[in-house]
Design a protein around this motif. Structure first.
Motif, PDB file in Angstrom:
ATOM      1  N   THR A  99     -23.338   6.883  34.725  1.00 52.10           N
ATOM      2  CA  THR A  99     -22.768   6.513  33.434  1.00 52.10           C
ATOM      3  C   THR A  99     -23.307   7.420  32.329  1.00 52.10           C
ATOM      4  N   CYS A 101     -23.166   6.038  29.195  1.00 49.44           N
ATOM      5  CA  CYS A 101     -23.326   5.038  28.130  1.00 49.44           C
ATOM      6  C   CYS A 101     -24.657   5.177  27.394  1.00 49.44           C
ATOM      7  N   ASN A 108     -18.574   3.870  27.139  1.00 53.49           N
ATOM      8  CA  ASN A 108     -18.383   2.522  27.659  1.00 53.49           C
ATOM      9  C   ASN A 108     -16.918   2.240  27.984  1.00 53.49           C
ATOM     10  N   TRP A 109     -16.048   2.373  27.017  1.00 52.65           N
ATOM     11  CA  TRP A 109     -14.638   2.047  27.215  1.00 52.65           C
ATOM     12  C   TRP A 109     -13.948   3.054  28.123  1.00 52.65           C
ATOM     13  N   ARG A 112     -14.923   2.176  31.675  1.00 50.67           N
ATOM     14  CA  ARG A 112     -14.271   0.934  32.116  1.00 50.67           C
ATOM     15  C   ARG A 112     -12.806   1.179  32.472  1.00 50.67           C
ATOM     16  N   HIS A 125     -23.863   1.431  34.338  1.00 50.95           N
ATOM     17  CA  HIS A 125     -23.004   0.982  33.240  1.00 50.95           C
ATOM     18  C   HIS A 125     -23.377  -0.457  32.863  1.00 50.95           C
ATOM     19  N   PRO A 126     -23.510  -0.765  31.560  1.00 54.34           N
ATOM     20  CA  PRO A 126     -23.975  -2.093  31.147  1.00 54.34           C
ATOM     21  C   PRO A 126     -22.951  -3.217  31.299  1.00 54.34           C
ATOM     22  N   ASP A 127     -21.660  -2.914  31.398  1.00 49.66           N
ATOM     23  CA  ASP A 127     -20.641  -3.964  31.439  1.00 49.66           C
ATOM     24  C   ASP A 127     -19.407  -3.461  32.191  1.00 49.66           C
ATOM     25  N   ARG A 129     -16.484  -3.828  34.029  1.00 53.91           N
ATOM     26  CA  ARG A 129     -15.461  -4.784  34.448  1.00 53.91           C
ATOM     27  C   ARG A 129     -14.115  -4.233  34.015  1.00 53.91           C
ATOM     28  N   GLU A 135      -9.102  -9.520  36.322  1.00 59.46           N
ATOM     29  CA  GLU A 135     -10.161  -9.587  37.328  1.00 59.46           C
ATOM     30  C   GLU A 135      -9.554 -10.080  38.629  1.00 59.46           C
TER      31      GLU A 135
END
Length: 190
Positions: A99, A101, A108-109, A112, A125-127, A129, A135
């Motif tokens: 990552t 980030c 980040n975006w 993702r 990566h912190p998030d 999803r 999902e």
């Protein structure tokens, strides 16, 4: 900083891993042979070369080739008014890239979106999803094997579950009447 100086600085900092690609229309591109060093190179570009803005991250699916996936990073130096592109191929299976980030918040975006649509994961990566698909959606729509009309998903009444028709719509292309014009056109003239 001129592209030749930047090339020398990158090659001094990362010997045998950075190669300058041929310029195309004034665009400066570099190839990174070891994708695991992309975060380290990004830190160097930001701190030592003043590339303070990560414009975009995209990915390319070279289905049928090895390595299959390629990452493309676009950086910009606000002070110098200069863009550079960094390309690297992911050799891991399943595809996992480091990552960015921790270096650029905008990563980040971008990461993702790539995770969601291409199926490439980002280590650290912190998030991580999905950002566009729901999902549990089992596919990655930008991969080459994904059909243009989509798959039936069985996702319930609140989700689109039938393949999209390949006809109609405001931006379906038709042969243009003007030569050298390949822009999407409405089927019915206004």
């Amino acid at each position: 900083m001129n592209p030749d100086n930047l090339q020398q600085r990158l090659q001094d900092a990362f010997p045998d891993t950075i190669v300058r690609l041929p310029d195309f229309r004034g665009e400066v591109s570099f190839s990174l042979s070891d994708f695991r060093k992309v975060a380290e190179v990004a830190k160097f570009l930001k701190k030592d070369c003043s590339f303070d803005y990560l414009v975009d991250i995209s990915s390319v699916d070279h289905a049928g080739q090895e390595p299959r996936f390629e990452m493309v990073y676009e950086f910009y130096s606000i002070g110098a008014g200069q863009y550079i592109r960094l390309k690297t191929k992911i050799t891991a299976e399943p595809p996992v890239a480091p990552t960015l980030c921790g270096v650029y918040a905008t990563a980040n975006w971008h990461e993702r979106e790539i995770f969601d649509l291409m199926g490439i994961s980002f280590e650290g990566h912190p998030d991580l999803r999905r950002i566009l698909m729901w999902e549990g959606y089992p596919y990655h729509p930008l991969r080459k094997e994904f059909p243009l009309e989509g798959f039936e998903s069985g996702g319930g009444d609140d989700r689109f579950t039938k393949p999209a028709p390949m006809e109609g719509g405001p931006f379906v292309t038709t042969p243009a009447s003007l030569p050298h014009c390949r822009e999407p056109r409405s089927k019915t003239p206004l």
